[in-house]
Write a protein that holds these residues in place. Structure first.
Motif, mmCIF file in Angstrom:
data_model
loop_
_atom_site.group_PDB
_atom_site.id
_atom_site.type_symbol
_atom_site.label_atom_id
_atom_site.label_comp_id
_atom_site.label_asym_id
_atom_site.label_seq_id
_atom_site.Cartn_x
_atom_site.Cartn_y
_atom_site.Cartn_z
ATOM 1 N N MET A 267 39.044 27.426 37.342
ATOM 2 C CA MET A 267 40.440 27.630 36.954
ATOM 3 C C MET A 267 40.756 26.697 35.792
ATOM 4 O O MET A 267 40.436 25.519 35.832
ATOM 5 N N ASP A 268 41.358 27.258 34.751
ATOM 6 C CA ASP A 268 41.793 26.432 33.638
ATOM 7 C C ASP A 268 42.952 27.140 32.941
ATOM 8 O O ASP A 268 43.603 27.996 33.524
ATOM 9 N N ARG A 269 43.204 26.800 31.701
ATOM 10 C CA ARG A 269 44.382 27.316 30.990
ATOM 11 C C ARG A 269 44.285 28.811 30.696
ATOM 12 O O ARG A 269 45.301 29.454 30.393
ATOM 13 N N THR A 270 43.070 29.379 30.778
ATOM 14 C CA THR A 270 42.930 30.806 30.498
ATOM 15 C C THR A 270 42.242 31.564 31.629
ATOM 16 O O THR A 270 41.923 32.733 31.474
ATOM 17 N N HIS A 271 42.003 30.906 32.765
ATOM 18 C CA HIS A 271 41.328 31.560 33.881
ATOM 19 C C HIS A 271 42.105 31.355 35.179
ATOM 20 O O HIS A 271 42.496 30.232 35.517
ATOM 21 N N ASN A 272 42.318 32.457 35.894
ATOM 22 C CA ASN A 272 42.864 32.428 37.246
ATOM 23 C C ASN A 272 41.923 33.277 38.095
ATOM 24 O O ASN A 272 41.465 34.330 37.640
ATOM 25 N N PRO A 273 41.603 32.851 39.308
ATOM 26 C CA PRO A 273 40.612 33.623 40.092
ATOM 27 C C PRO A 273 41.057 35.051 40.406
ATOM 28 O O PRO A 273 40.224 35.922 40.627
ATOM 29 N N GLU A 274 42.350 35.296 40.427
ATOM 30 C CA GLU A 274 42.890 36.647 40.580
ATOM 31 C C GLU A 274 43.592 36.990 39.276
ATOM 32 O O GLU A 274 44.485 36.265 38.837
ATOM 33 N N PHE A 275 43.182 38.071 38.634
ATOM 34 C CA PHE A 275 43.779 38.410 37.341
ATOM 35 C C PHE A 275 43.917 39.919 37.225
ATOM 36 O O PHE A 275 43.342 40.682 38.006
ATOM 37 N N THR A 276 44.695 40.350 36.238
ATOM 38 C CA THR A 276 44.927 41.777 36.031
ATOM 39 C C THR A 276 44.085 42.258 34.861
ATOM 40 O O THR A 276 44.130 41.674 33.775
ATOM 41 N N GLY A 277 43.328 43.307 35.110
ATOM 42 C CA GLY A 277 42.516 43.893 34.047
ATOM 43 C C GLY A 277 42.853 45.359 33.872
ATOM 44 O O GLY A 277 43.207 46.061 34.827
ATOM 45 N N LEU A 278 42.773 45.806 32.649
ATOM 46 C CA LEU A 278 42.814 47.239 32.356
ATOM 47 C C LEU A 278 41.396 47.687 32.048
ATOM 48 O O LEU A 278 40.687 47.039 31.270
ATOM 49 N N GLU A 279 40.964 48.777 32.649
ATOM 50 C CA GLU A 279 39.716 49.412 32.227
ATOM 51 C C GLU A 279 39.997 50.887 31.997
ATOM 52 O O GLU A 279 40.733 51.525 32.767
#
Length: 573
Positions: A267-279
């Motif tokens: 986890m850091d300023r640009t990473h969260n273990p749960e995130f939203t992605g579009l594919e």
């Protein structure tokens, strides 16, 4: 968290009971029909005053100025704040003045939700206000809101600004810092504008499983869980790619999904273990076509949020209008390091990493070593939208081999402001080649690479039935929203980012206080004064503690003997 109530919380609970004693339900169930909103009234009253001779609004009390038989307050609804004016004889036209003298002046607090019926007028100072004819309590607030003060110039004092508190208590953050709501309004615009664009092209929004028997579609460490009924291990999806491709096999020309992804990583300023992605996957297209589509889509998104394609991100103005710059993976490393890695084997890449001061480990194969060099030396230079294209085959087991360049695949990543926000391929649809690539991933997994892809036999079976030429794209929605809203941390664009467990306040036992000389009957009083540990008490001011004990004894009407001042002083010895 401590369950000990503060003095303010105790008072509010006492007010709650008094309201019930007066026959007022502090949490009524019936619908409260709102006819107007604060921002709407503020924007339109001066032009259309006749439209606001009778309004019903609802919201939180945020400020109060009680002045005898008349008072002012501010109500905050979902759109903003508006001043209200209460006159005792208007809301209490009969002889019983309890609603004003007792309920409004003594039992309501900042943070309470109320409903207001009345008419809009201009005060003598020219402020748009609602003259209250009817006041209804809609919800009693038992915890006091942080008091955020704003001066005449709009400067904020005593703000609720601690990031951890803001992210952990977002419900408080967005109440007392309503300006942050616009981030999430714009987040909604980002997603809705993309969805509208896709739908207009005739592509279909679908849903795919979150619990998957095989983790695939990306190189990432998964979260693992267990299904009791089936007695099998499952994974929270790291990507929805392989299921969406199955739908292309099934005959859909274009499918897309906005979905939650889960990666058991840092986890850091640009990473969260749960995130939203579009594919999104489109049949009969390739990665060259996809570049043009992405440029068109992102310009539409920027215009939806800002009205123009140029977005301010930190010190940089990012122009999302195409065409975007293009640079191959090998050429980008050569440009920013002066080193040609295109012909290097694994040993040569390890030596290059060592010379560049890049830390690597024995589990990394050729693809990961190249990726480490690129991440360390190239990414930060890519400020304006830039496509990095034509990746080494070892880096991308799901992409089609390049049509003219041996050892490469037809892939691009889009970098903006030094970060990757999109990833796309000409999708591999040769089932034999795909099986060989996944077998190579198993070798990496055997070397200890816990991000290597797993073998998905059902996906390979689907490919054996035939998948048409297809181009696929993945976009990290959270990072895209960061760009579109000029935020430097992913936590600012997530309503509820992942947090470490909240530290529980240490609470001493009654014996801890008794052992230092505090009479047993006074321990609950100290707790109500906010002293939950012996250390907190000893850090207090002895004289103030003694005076406050007397005040609490009187306030709570306690029939207990007041300790002598010398006795209280001894507690601090």
């Amino acid at each position: 968290m401590s369950t000990t109530l503060s003095e303010q919380e105790i008072i509010r609970r006492e007010s709650l009971q008094q309201l019930r004693t007066l026959g007022i339900n502090p949490y009524p169930a019936e619908e409260y029909k709102v006819t107007a909103f604060a921002q709407e009234i503020t924007d339109n009253f001066n032009r259309f005053p006749d439209n606001y001779k009778k309004v019903t609004i609802a919201g939180r009390i945020m400020t109060r100025r009680i002045m005898g038989s008349a008072s002012f307050a501010e109500i905050q609804d979902s759109t903003g704040r508006i001043q209200i004016y209460l006159k005792r004889d208007d809301i209490c036209p009969d002889e019983d003045k309890t609603l004003y003298n007792t309920v409004f002046k003594k039992l309501l607090d900042i943070g309470d939700f109320v409903g207001i019926k009345g008419y809009v007028f201009l005060t003598q100072t020219g402020e748009i206000s609602v003259h209250v004819a009817e006041l209804t309590l809609l919800s009693k607030s038992l915890k006091p809101l942080p008091v955020v003060k704003r001066d005449e110039d709009g400067n904020i004092h005593d703000g609720f600004t601690d990031p951890e508190m803001r992210y952990r208590q977002r419900y408080v953050d967005l109440t007392v810092n309503p300006e942050y709501k616009q981030i999430f309004v714009n987040r909604s615009k980002v997603v809705s504008s993309m969805r509208d664009y896709f739908n207009k092209q005739g592509w279909m929004e679908v849903e795919t499983p979150i619990l998957q028997p095989v983790h695939g579609g990306a190189a990432a460490r998964p979260f693992v869980t267990h299904h009791n009924t089936l007695d099998m291990q499952l994974f929270l999806r790291i990507a929805n790619e392989l299921y969406l491709k199955r739908l292309i096999v099934a005959g859909f020309d274009g499918v897309y999904e906005f979905g939650k992804m889960f990666r058991n990583e840092g986890m850091d300023r640009t990473h969260n273990p749960e995130f939203t992605g579009l594919e999104i996957y489109i049949a009969y297209k390739d990665y060259v076509w996809m570049m043009a589509m992405v440029e068109q889509c992102l310009e539409i998104v920027a215009r939806a949020v800002h009205g123009i394609p140029v977005v301010q991100v930190g010190a940089n103005e990012i122009n999302f209008a195409g065409p975007y710059a293009k640079l191959s993976m090998y050429d980008s490393i050569l440009k920013y390091t002066g080193i040609d890695v295109s012909a290097m084997n694994e040993d040569g890449l390890r030596q290059t990493c060592a010379e560049l001061g890049i830390e690597v480990n024995p589990t990394m194969g050729k693809g990961k070593l190249i990726d480490e060099i690129f991440s360390a030396k190239v990414e930060a230079n890519l400020i304006q939208p830039t496509y990095i294209t034509d990746y080494p085959i070892e880096m991308t087991p799901l992409a089609k081999k390049h049509r003219t360049k041996d050892g490469l695949v037809e892939r691009f990543e889009l970098f903006v402001n030094g970060k990757e926000i999109a990833n796309a391929y000409s999708e591999l649809n040769d089932p034999i080649d795909q099986r060989e690539r996944l077998e190579e991933q198993l070798i990496l997994a055997g070397r200890g690479d816990d991000e290597a892809m797993a073998m998905d036999d059902d996906f390979l079976r689907a490919l054996e039935y035939g998948m048409p030429p297809t181009s696929g794209l993945g976009i990290g929605i959270d990072r895209l929203v960061m760009l579109m809203t000029n935020q430097s941390t992913i936590q600012e664009v997530l309503f509820f980012p992942q947090m470490r467990p909240e530290k529980k306040a240490k609470v001493a036992t009654a014996d801890d206080f008794i052992n230092m000389g505090v009479p047993a009957e006074w321990v609950p009083v100290l707790n109500k004064m906010g002293f939950n540990t012996v250390e907190e008490l000893k850090a207090g001011n002895p004289n103030k503690v003694f005076n406050d004990l007397g005040g609490m004894r009187k306030k709570l009407k306690l029939d207990i003997t007041m300790p002598a001042k010398e006795e209280v002083m001894a507690w601090f010895a």
